[in-house]
Design a protein around this motif. Structure first.
Motif, PDB file in Angstrom:
ATOM      1  N   LYS A 237       0.865  -1.228   0.216  1.00 33.48           N
ATOM      2  CA  LYS A 237      -0.105   0.084  -0.030  1.00 33.48           C
ATOM      3  C   LYS A 237       0.870   1.101  -0.160  1.00 33.48           C
ATOM      4  O   LYS A 237       2.102   1.354   0.438  1.00 33.48           O
ATOM      5  CB  LYS A 237      -0.854   0.038   1.410  1.00 33.48           C
ATOM      6  CG  LYS A 237      -1.786  -1.077   1.433  1.00 33.48           C
ATOM      7  CD  LYS A 237      -2.949  -0.949   2.354  1.00 33.48           C
ATOM      8  CE  LYS A 237      -3.731  -1.793   2.509  1.00 33.48           C
ATOM      9  NZ  LYS A 237      -4.778  -1.985   3.765  1.00 33.48           N
ATOM     10  N   ARG A 238       0.181   2.395  -0.385  1.00 32.04           N
ATOM     11  CA  ARG A 238       1.179   3.649  -0.651  1.00 32.04           C
ATOM     12  C   ARG A 238       1.527   3.842   0.747  1.00 32.04           C
ATOM     13  O   ARG A 238       2.670   4.444   0.949  1.00 32.04           O
ATOM     14  CB  ARG A 238       0.250   4.571  -1.177  1.00 32.04           C
ATOM     15  CG  ARG A 238       0.831   5.952  -1.287  1.00 32.04           C
ATOM     16  CD  ARG A 238       0.048   7.123  -1.799  1.00 32.04           C
ATOM     17  NE  ARG A 238       0.579   8.253  -2.409  1.00 32.04           N
ATOM     18  CZ  ARG A 238       1.013   9.331  -1.201  1.00 32.04           C
ATOM     19  NH1 ARG A 238       0.585   9.130  -0.037  1.00 32.04           N
ATOM     20  NH2 ARG A 238       1.679  10.211  -1.585  1.00 32.04           N
ATOM     21  N   GLU A 239       0.887   3.836   1.999  1.00 31.97           N
ATOM     22  CA  GLU A 239       1.240   4.448   3.340  1.00 31.97           C
ATOM     23  C   GLU A 239       2.559   3.606   3.741  1.00 31.97           C
ATOM     24  O   GLU A 239       3.322   4.059   4.374  1.00 31.97           O
ATOM     25  CB  GLU A 239       0.046   4.279   4.149  1.00 31.97           C
ATOM     26  CG  GLU A 239      -0.510   2.665   4.352  1.00 31.97           C
ATOM     27  CD  GLU A 239      -1.800   2.642   5.069  1.00 31.97           C
ATOM     28  OE1 GLU A 239      -1.571   2.592   6.141  1.00 31.97           O
ATOM     29  OE2 GLU A 239      -2.711   3.002   4.355  1.00 31.97           O
ATOM     30  N   TRP A 241       4.767   2.029   1.488  1.00 36.79           N
ATOM     31  CA  TRP A 241       5.969   2.375   0.728  1.00 36.79           C
ATOM     32  C   TRP A 241       6.387   3.640   1.193  1.00 36.79           C
ATOM     33  O   TRP A 241       7.743   4.021   1.257  1.00 36.79           O
ATOM     34  CB  TRP A 241       5.556   2.450  -0.454  1.00 36.79           C
ATOM     35  CG  TRP A 241       5.497   1.263  -1.042  1.00 36.79           C
ATOM     36  CD1 TRP A 241       4.325   0.448  -1.410  1.00 36.79           C
ATOM     37  CD2 TRP A 241       6.488   0.332  -1.735  1.00 36.79           C
ATOM     38  NE1 TRP A 241       4.456  -0.553  -2.321  1.00 36.79           N
ATOM     39  CE2 TRP A 241       5.780  -0.849  -2.291  1.00 36.79           C
ATOM     40  CE3 TRP A 241       7.808   0.552  -1.778  1.00 36.79           C
ATOM     41  CZ2 TRP A 241       6.844  -1.930  -3.018  1.00 36.79           C
ATOM     42  CZ3 TRP A 241       8.725  -0.455  -2.514  1.00 36.79           C
ATOM     43  CH2 TRP A 241       8.169  -1.574  -2.959  1.00 36.79           C
ATOM     44  N   VAL A 242       5.809   4.637   1.425  1.00 35.50           N
ATOM     45  CA  VAL A 242       6.237   5.971   2.001  1.00 35.50           C
ATOM     46  C   VAL A 242       6.687   6.072   3.360  1.00 35.50           C
ATOM     47  O   VAL A 242       7.839   6.862   3.378  1.00 35.50           O
ATOM     48  CB  VAL A 242       4.837   6.945   2.070  1.00 35.50           C
ATOM     49  CG1 VAL A 242       5.197   8.346   2.696  1.00 35.50           C
ATOM     50  CG2 VAL A 242       4.251   7.340   0.782  1.00 35.50           C
ATOM     51  N   ALA A 264       7.741   2.400  -5.772  1.00 33.10           N
ATOM     52  CA  ALA A 264       6.427   2.731  -5.237  1.00 33.10           C
ATOM     53  C   ALA A 264       5.785   3.547  -6.618  1.00 33.10           C
ATOM     54  O   ALA A 264       4.674   3.135  -6.950  1.00 33.10           O
ATOM     55  CB  ALA A 264       6.243   3.661  -4.117  1.00 33.10           C
ATOM     56  N   TYR A 265       6.483   4.276  -7.332  1.00 28.39           N
ATOM     57  CA  TYR A 265       5.911   4.980  -8.422  1.00 28.39           C
ATOM     58  C   TYR A 265       5.783   4.051  -9.551  1.00 28.39           C
ATOM     59  O   TYR A 265       4.882   4.178 -10.306  1.00 28.39           O
ATOM     60  CB  TYR A 265       7.078   5.969  -8.905  1.00 28.39           C
ATOM     61  CG  TYR A 265       6.778   6.711  -9.933  1.00 28.39           C
ATOM     62  CD1 TYR A 265       5.746   8.095  -9.792  1.00 28.39           C
ATOM     63  CD2 TYR A 265       7.109   6.653 -11.487  1.00 28.39           C
ATOM     64  CE1 TYR A 265       5.601   8.642 -10.993  1.00 28.39           C
ATOM     65  CE2 TYR A 265       6.778   7.305 -12.358  1.00 28.39           C
ATOM     66  CZ  TYR A 265       5.966   8.419 -12.181  1.00 28.39           C
ATOM     67  OH  TYR A 265       5.390   9.157 -13.368  1.00 28.39           O
ATOM     68  N   PHE A 269       1.566   3.540  -7.238  1.00 26.56           N
ATOM     69  CA  PHE A 269       1.300   4.182  -5.745  1.00 26.56           C
ATOM     70  C   PHE A 269       1.409   5.623  -5.864  1.00 26.56           C
ATOM     71  O   PHE A 269       0.725   6.111  -4.731  1.00 26.56           O
ATOM     72  CB  PHE A 269       2.077   3.579  -4.729  1.00 26.56           C
ATOM     73  CG  PHE A 269       1.753   1.892  -4.561  1.00 26.56           C
ATOM     74  CD1 PHE A 269       0.511   1.715  -4.013  1.00 26.56           C
ATOM     75  CD2 PHE A 269       2.819   0.995  -4.860  1.00 26.56           C
ATOM     76  CE1 PHE A 269       0.304   0.357  -3.908  1.00 26.56           C
ATOM     77  CE2 PHE A 269       2.307  -0.325  -4.619  1.00 26.56           C
ATOM     78  CZ  PHE A 269       1.238  -0.624  -4.257  1.00 26.56           C
ATOM     79  N   PHE A 270       1.876   6.295  -6.910  1.00 26.25           N
ATOM     80  CA  PHE A 270       1.972   7.708  -6.663  1.00 26.25           C
ATOM     81  C   PHE A 270       1.309   8.128  -8.233  1.00 26.25           C
ATOM     82  O   PHE A 270       1.543   7.341  -9.280  1.00 26.25           O
ATOM     83  CB  PHE A 270       3.312   8.280  -7.005  1.00 26.25           C
ATOM     84  CG  PHE A 270       3.891   8.130  -5.540  1.00 26.25           C
ATOM     85  CD1 PHE A 270       3.640   8.529  -4.367  1.00 26.25           C
ATOM     86  CD2 PHE A 270       4.812   7.039  -5.255  1.00 26.25           C
ATOM     87  CE1 PHE A 270       4.386   8.376  -3.077  1.00 26.25           C
ATOM     88  CE2 PHE A 270       5.561   6.636  -4.245  1.00 26.25           C
ATOM     89  CZ  PHE A 270       5.200   7.302  -2.938  1.00 26.25           C
TER      90      PHE A 270
END
Length: 272
Positions: A237-239, A241-242, A264-265, A269-270
């Motif tokens: 999930k994006r969260e 990865w960030v 992630a990109y 996810f971005f």
């Protein structure tokens, strides 16, 4: 007076207060289902239930099935108020059903009071009834924010259960987390993870998330990174990865931070 089979009665009346919203046994049922096959052990000898108690339990169950909880309460409480002397197993079964009725009425204090009476009967009740009730008391104590009792009854449950799954360890970790005893919470989480991995059972995103939070609170960055790596792999999930990229940057791993953001990109996810 006629005596009835304990095995049949235990199956019919060993009720456990369900904690699931759908009326299921919730965590207690899940924990039991994940246990390994039980080793053969000596059967506990317990007093029999009389026909009169059996009938009252049947009447109470019929009222429960009809959702007439007032009548169910009247039937079981009436039986307990009689002058007849009951043996420990009869006391346990009557209070067990009474606890279930209180639970269904959202009276958790009442349910806890009755379930504690059940486990107080000790070796004089079926082992299955004792074990499942201990788990229920631990859960309800947690719901009532009585964390010391939740810990105590779950620890007792672990000593009596056969090959318990990871679930009780995760439960204990959650209790310690609420008490802000993070070291003990981490210990229980890691023990639960080890059990789950050894048995090949699932570890939820919530479990990993709690462990990650605990390590974050301890500022144990190597373990924060380790758990976040698991989260991005198993629950991408994006969260996650960030957060992983952020911790890499914080700890001076700029290249890993860049690679993580690029991955992630690439995985969308971005926004591109």
């Amino acid at each position: 007076m006629k005596r009835l089979s304990i095995g049949v009665l235990a199956l019919l009346f060993a009720l456990v207060a369900p904690l699931g919203q759908d009326g299921s046994l919730g965590v207690a049922q899940a924990a039991a289902a994940e246990q390994e096959p039980k080793k053969k052990q000596k059967t506990r000898r317990v007093p029999s239930l009389s026909e009169s108690v059996y009938k009252k339990l049947g009447e109470g169950q019929e009222a429960i099935d009809a959702k007439d909880y007032a009548l169910a309460l009247e039937v079981i409480q009436g039986a307990l108020n009689r002058s007849r002397r009951y043996n420990e197993n009869e006391i346990a079964n009557l209070h067990n059903m009474l606890g279930y009725i209180y639970y269904l009425k959202d009276d958790y204090d009442g349910a806890l009071r009755e379930y504690k009476i059940v486990v107080e009967q000790g070796e004089k009740i079926p082992e299955g009834l004792e074990v499942t009730t201990l788990y229920t008391v631990a859960q309800l104590s947690y719901v009532q924010e009585n964390y010391e009792d939740a810990l105590y009854y779950m620890e007792v449950w672990i000593t009596k259960a056969t090959n318990p799954s990871a679930a009780p360890r995760f439960f204990l970790a959650t209790v310690y987390y609420q008490m802000k005893e993070f070291d003990k919470a981490i210990d229980q989480m890691e023990r639960g993870v080890q059990i789950a991995q050894e048995r090949g059972t699932d570890i939820t995103e919530q479990n990993w998330g709690l462990l990650n939070f605990l390590y974050y609170e301890k500022e144990d960055w190597p373990n924060v990174i380790r758990v976040l790596q698991i989260l991005v792999e198993e629950f991408p999930k994006r969260e996650h990865w960030v957060r992983l990229a952020g911790v890499y940057g914080q700890e001076g791993f700029e290249k890993k931070q860049l690679y993580t953001l690029e991955a992630a990109y690439t995985a969308d996810f971005f926004e591109k």
